[in-house]
Design an enzyme around this catalytic site. Structure first.
Site, PDB file in Angstrom:
ATOM      1  N   HIS B  62       0.861  -1.183   0.000  1.00  0.00           N
ATOM      2  CA  HIS B  62       0.000   0.000   0.000  1.00  0.00           C
ATOM      3  C   HIS B  62       0.900   1.237   0.000  1.00  0.00           C
ATOM      4  O   HIS B  62       1.960   1.245   0.643  1.00  0.00           O
ATOM      5  CB  HIS B  62      -0.924   0.018   1.222  1.00  0.00           C
ATOM      6  CG  HIS B  62      -2.200  -0.744   1.008  1.00  0.00           C
ATOM      7  ND1 HIS B  62      -2.873  -1.382   2.018  1.00  0.00           N
ATOM      8  CD2 HIS B  62      -2.931  -0.959  -0.131  1.00  0.00           C
ATOM      9  CE1 HIS B  62      -3.965  -1.965   1.518  1.00  0.00           C
ATOM     10  NE2 HIS B  62      -4.014  -1.723   0.216  1.00  0.00           N
ATOM     11  N   ASP B  64       1.056   4.071   1.410  1.00  0.00           N
ATOM     12  CA  ASP B  64       1.550   4.725   2.630  1.00  0.00           C
ATOM     13  C   ASP B  64       2.713   3.969   3.261  1.00  0.00           C
ATOM     14  O   ASP B  64       3.316   4.452   4.223  1.00  0.00           O
ATOM     15  CB  ASP B  64       0.414   4.960   3.638  1.00  0.00           C
ATOM     16  CG  ASP B  64      -0.335   3.684   4.007  1.00  0.00           C
ATOM     17  OD1 ASP B  64      -0.513   2.813   3.141  1.00  0.00           O
ATOM     18  OD2 ASP B  64      -0.757   3.567   5.172  1.00  0.00           O
ATOM     19  N   HIS B 137      -4.183  -9.043   6.102  1.00  0.00           N
ATOM     20  CA  HIS B 137      -4.625  -7.726   5.670  1.00  0.00           C
ATOM     21  C   HIS B 137      -5.434  -7.887   4.373  1.00  0.00           C
ATOM     22  O   HIS B 137      -5.587  -9.004   3.874  1.00  0.00           O
ATOM     23  CB  HIS B 137      -3.388  -6.825   5.460  1.00  0.00           C
ATOM     24  CG  HIS B 137      -3.714  -5.376   5.320  1.00  0.00           C
ATOM     25  ND1 HIS B 137      -4.668  -4.736   6.068  1.00  0.00           N
ATOM     26  CD2 HIS B 137      -3.223  -4.412   4.487  1.00  0.00           C
ATOM     27  CE1 HIS B 137      -4.727  -3.461   5.716  1.00  0.00           C
ATOM     28  NE2 HIS B 137      -3.872  -3.246   4.751  1.00  0.00           N
ATOM     29  N   HIS B 264       0.609   3.401  13.361  1.00  0.00           N
ATOM     30  CA  HIS B 264      -0.356   3.411  12.249  1.00  0.00           C
ATOM     31  C   HIS B 264      -1.710   3.926  12.748  1.00  0.00           C
ATOM     32  O   HIS B 264      -2.749   3.274  12.621  1.00  0.00           O
ATOM     33  CB  HIS B 264      -0.495   1.991  11.658  1.00  0.00           C
ATOM     34  CG  HIS B 264      -1.022   1.977  10.249  1.00  0.00           C
ATOM     35  ND1 HIS B 264      -2.354   1.837   9.950  1.00  0.00           N
ATOM     36  CD2 HIS B 264      -0.397   2.110   9.062  1.00  0.00           C
ATOM     37  CE1 HIS B 264      -2.523   1.846   8.632  1.00  0.00           C
ATOM     38  NE2 HIS B 264      -1.335   2.018   8.067  1.00  0.00           N
TER      39      HIS B 264
END
EC number: 3.1.26.11
Lengths: 298, 298
Positions: B62, B64, B137, B264
């Site tokens: 991802h 980020d 995830h 996070h």
């Protein structure tokens, strides 16, 4: 109109300066010029939404001017953007944007239109135009000029004398449409004053001082010129195809600009006053941009 | 050994939190775990050189967690790096790194070795080992465990009794090599104490709480667990395949970890104390990471 310096470093970031990016908040949108890594976070600092960015103009394809594009695009997707995004830049920008689409998992529900530029007028809207010119860097670099189209003043007294009722007809005439009053056609030019010069802002990107930039910046209200080096490093500036503060000031002088803002400052200069002083010796109305500096333009 | 939180936000950055990245300063190098946009500038803030980074471990693809890689690679090139860089990550990381090579003009004079991982031990050096496990995830995510290999104590008194002269022989024995003294072979185990447990640090990346992570984190000194949400949003955490602070605390409890650090953090939580309080109800030794926080580990 606000000119917002999101990042003012050169090549690598410093504690105080992020990679290159400038936002122009005007005409109901945010127009981005260059988009170095971390630009989206700099925007967060000033509560500027990437959703209001419809046009991004890239001067050249060095990382410190483009590596914020992937993040800003992914964040637009994350926030559910639907509106098209235009990205303008030198030849090669299309491949960069294509490659950005391979950087991990993300979903976009909007189109990105990529424009590989070659000089000339890029946008000609009702309220503003954007033009570019190829200038001189180690790789193709385009400088940009943003020109506000300012409406002539509406001559209210004259309009009333011509028998026009205050209301929608005033608006139509100011917007450039003729109206009929008592069987007589009134043209906009009958009730509008002299043409007015709008604001002109020019941004160099990375470049040696050059005629193409002087021409593009002629009579600009604000010239934003890179100043990677100080006057004591002319050889370094020439070798790396950058400019010194004094060279930038000379461009401002020759272009008869009203104000010079220096940016793209090397990390070697801890205090920017030395660059400002050096530029001011040649062009008085000079200043050095700092990160998150907002310049109100009117 | 220092554990440095370079970025602690989730998905989008906030004024106080940059995208995910953690640096472990140990064993003479800086090991990076995740590398969100702006990581190189966060490193500048703490005077950490990217030249000391030889290994980057990516939990998942991802943006980020990966969009700082292009900038850090280009900066390494700009600074004249020659040493190989290893990048470990889930399947797909090779295409990401390939695409990064198309992001504009830059020169690299070092090799990048990309390792697409599938679980198990990735590095087994003299001083430490790094292991990973696939966790849960929305896209493949790997959690990492760093295990210090601590040498047994050198029993100086015993060595002297055995007739070994203080000097190079002490070093050889401590490093695991036998030596000959007066015609007699002395083995390392003759002069070394009991095996000693080294530091173990585990980083979750983005994940639901799961058995694979509990197993990987068993008896860890520090468990760094994502905590995108607070206990009041369990549905949101489940829906987005993230964890709440309480879920992270439960993992720490079941893994018998010594300390839990939450990271996070969603931008919705302006004050992180609420997350800390919520975790502490389940696992007392909990804290929330802040950007640029340095935890000394010993």
């Amino acid at each position: 109109m606000e000119l917002i310096f999101l990042g003012t470093s050169s090549a690598v970031p410093s504690k105080y300066r992020n990679h290159s990016a400038i936002a122009l908040k005007a005409f109901g949108e945010i127009i981005l010029f260059d988009c170095g890594e971390g630009t989206q976070r700099q925007m967060v600092q000033l509560k500027l939404s990437p959703m209001k960015v419809n046009n991004i103009f890239i001067t050249h394809l060095h990382g410190d001017h483009i590596l914020g594009i992937p993040g800003i695009i992914q964040s637009m997707g994350f926030r559910g953007r639907k509106e098209k995004l235009n990205i303008y830049g030198p030849p090669g920008i299309a491949m960069v944007i294509d490659s950005i689409m391979n950087l991990g998992y993300f979903t976009l529900n909007f189109n990105i239109e990529v424009h590989e530029i070659d000089g000339g007028i890029l946008i000609d809207e009702k309220e503003y135009a954007i033009e570019c010119a190829k200038t001189e860097h180690s790789i193709p670099n385009f400088s940009y000029s943003i020109i506000e189209k300012k409406k002539p003043r509406f001559l209210r007294k004259k309009a009333l004398e011509l028998g026009i009722e205050p209301g929608p007809d005033f608006g139509k005439l100011h917007a450039g449409t003729s109206v009929e009053v008592n069987g007589k056609i009134i043209k906009p030019e009958d009730v509008l004053g002299e043409p007015r010069k709008g604001i002109k802002i020019v941004y160099s990107g990375d470049t040696r001082p050059c005629d193409a930039l002087i021409d593009l910046a002629m009579d600009a209200d604000i010239l934003i010129h890179e100043s990677t080096f100080q006057a004591d490093s002319p050889d370094k500036a020439e070798e790396t195809c950058h400019s010194t503060a004094q060279e930038a000031a000379n461009v401002a002088l020759q272009a008869r600009a009203k104000k010079l803002i220096l940016t793209h400052i090397s990390t070697r200069y801890k205090k920017s006053k030395i660059l400002e002083k050096s530029a001011k010796e040649i062009f008085k109305n000079s200043m050095v941009a700092e990160d998150l500096m907002v310049v109100k333009v009117k």
